[in-house]
Design an enzyme around this catalytic site. Sequence first.
Site, PDB file in Angstrom:
ATOM      1  CG  HIS A   1    -135.438 102.828  38.195  1.00 29.64           C
ATOM      2  ND1 HIS A   1    -135.628 104.155  37.927  1.00 29.64           N
ATOM      3  CD2 HIS A   1    -136.043 102.593  39.382  1.00 29.64           C
ATOM      4  CE1 HIS A   1    -136.315 104.711  38.925  1.00 29.64           C
ATOM      5  NE2 HIS A   1    -136.577 103.773  39.818  1.00 29.64           N
TER       6      HIS A   1
ATOM      7  CG  ASP B   1    -129.263 102.263  38.019  1.00 30.83           C
ATOM      8  OD1 ASP B   1    -128.886 102.541  39.174  1.00 30.83           O
ATOM      9  OD2 ASP B   1    -130.454 102.113  37.708  1.00 30.83           O
TER      10      ASP B   1
ATOM     11  CD  GLN C   1    -132.383  98.915  44.278  1.00 35.73           C
ATOM     12  OE1 GLN C   1    -132.146  98.338  45.345  1.00 35.73           O
ATOM     13  NE2 GLN C   1    -133.335  99.824  44.178  1.00 35.73           N
TER      14      GLN C   1
ATOM     15  CB  CYS D   1    -139.628 102.754  38.671  1.00 27.80           C
ATOM     16  SG  CYS D   1    -140.346 103.780  39.949  1.00 27.80           S
TER      17      CYS D   1
END
Lengths: 397, 139
Positions: free
Chosen positions: A112, A188, A191, A352
Amino acid sequence: MYREDFPILNNDLIYFDNGATTLKPQKVIDAVVDYYSNYTANAHRGDYDNSLKVDMKYEEVRTKVKNLINCDSEKEIIFTSGTTDSLNRIVFGYMKHYLHAGDEVLITKAEHASNVLPWLELEKEIGIKVKYIPLENHLVTIENVKNSITEKTKVISLAHITNVLGDVRPVLEIGKLCRDRHILFVVDGAQSVPHIKVDVKQLNIDFLAFSAHKMLGPTGVGVLYGRYELLEQLQPTIVGGGMNSSFTSTGEVEYKSLPSRLEAGTPNIAGVIGMGAAIDYLMSIGIDTITEYERHLKHYFLEKVKDIPKVIVYNQDVEGGLIAFNIDGVFSQDTAVYLNHYHICVRAGNHCAKILKEDLLVKNTCRISFYFYNTEEEIDKLIEVLRNSEDIFKIVL
Amino acid sequence: MDPRLKREIMLENYENPMNRGLVEDDSYIKVNTNNESCIDNLDLMYKIENHKIVDIRFDGEACAISTGATSMMIKNLIGKTKEEVLSILENYENMIHEKEYDSTVLGELNVYNEIYKQPNRKKCALLPFESLRKIVDKM
């Protein structure tokens, strides 16, 4: 499952855009409203009842987050405005001081924007080198990670689950590799935390970032987790009220200890309290139950879509509850507008991840991302609408 | 205009757009235009001689409305002077934003006269004209 808990689902709505944000259950809405209606006060400030209650409620959420991701201490949990904010703080609060010119950071082209742009900025600022782990059929393999590591590799920063294809990265193996080679592992979790169990200790994660709004909570609030020794070294990128213990006109400044030192200004109190209610709600269902059900929905869709040849699915084989597809010959945005006509919400675009197209060869896709409140009946409706899409331009134009 | 006819014109311009494909020629001014939704991505090339647009080429990936509007814009603009171009630009933007406009200068582009009913598609219809704004001063 649990559809009656989501007031928005009383409307005629099929919501398949959970990768962008999730719907909110009544309990989360109530928690936010309760703070605003019944005990509004600032945190860490007053000596009166409501202020103390706010302190308690706010700090309670740190414990809930700690239990959710299984870290050692509440002091390792910093409330931020979301994943982007968290990742920026990791890069500009920690990495900027820890890394030197020539040090290498490994990411991939499927990240992302918020896990690419801060690193590219730091590359310009201090001369680190951002390198891309080659993808194997769009996926990260442990072999390719190993082969990308050099003696200059200091950080690996990856999405646990990508937002375009929904593939689940082998973070357990990568975490081990990082630990063995003294590489920092940044994850990250935007999700993944809402959908699968994420245990920072088991996975050897050094820094983890995620957002509340993708896991039933309010927008504008998220989490930065850092291993205590690392977080101790993370410099505040924002300074001001609430984070200092003393300062003088001559410039002598002393900041508070963790976690307050990294939470300058009045925090998003309502957001944090809402996130707490969201975590309680998720825990009451059980993350494993959610994971399993989403996978069931994904397979159900894949089975049904098989006999519609004009629907091209790009990520048949990945685990996560997310489908990337196009109708053959139709621009993804036109498909999304067509589905909207039937009150089916999907996302179109490059999600993105603008550099993934260099690898995927398809610039834009439609994305369906499931959550536990989606149903087989909703998928049946989607399938029917996709099957009958010969008249798409009658609807779109 | 009959809605079916409108749709036919839009679809025809989408499926067989005018002047698709860029050329290797430095005498053209090249402009890239990105919709704020970050999906549509069109490259346009303008050739200007004696303050007139003599050719426009385009390529890229965009939705049916953006692509169709680009094709219609190209048809309309080739051969036009700066003054005429400015008038088309202004009247087209006014039409999209539901202001007063002169439909006689817009030709096929009049098919988008009700696009305001789908506010999220206004940007798509305006996309090729964003590139025009960038070059009109150079005419």
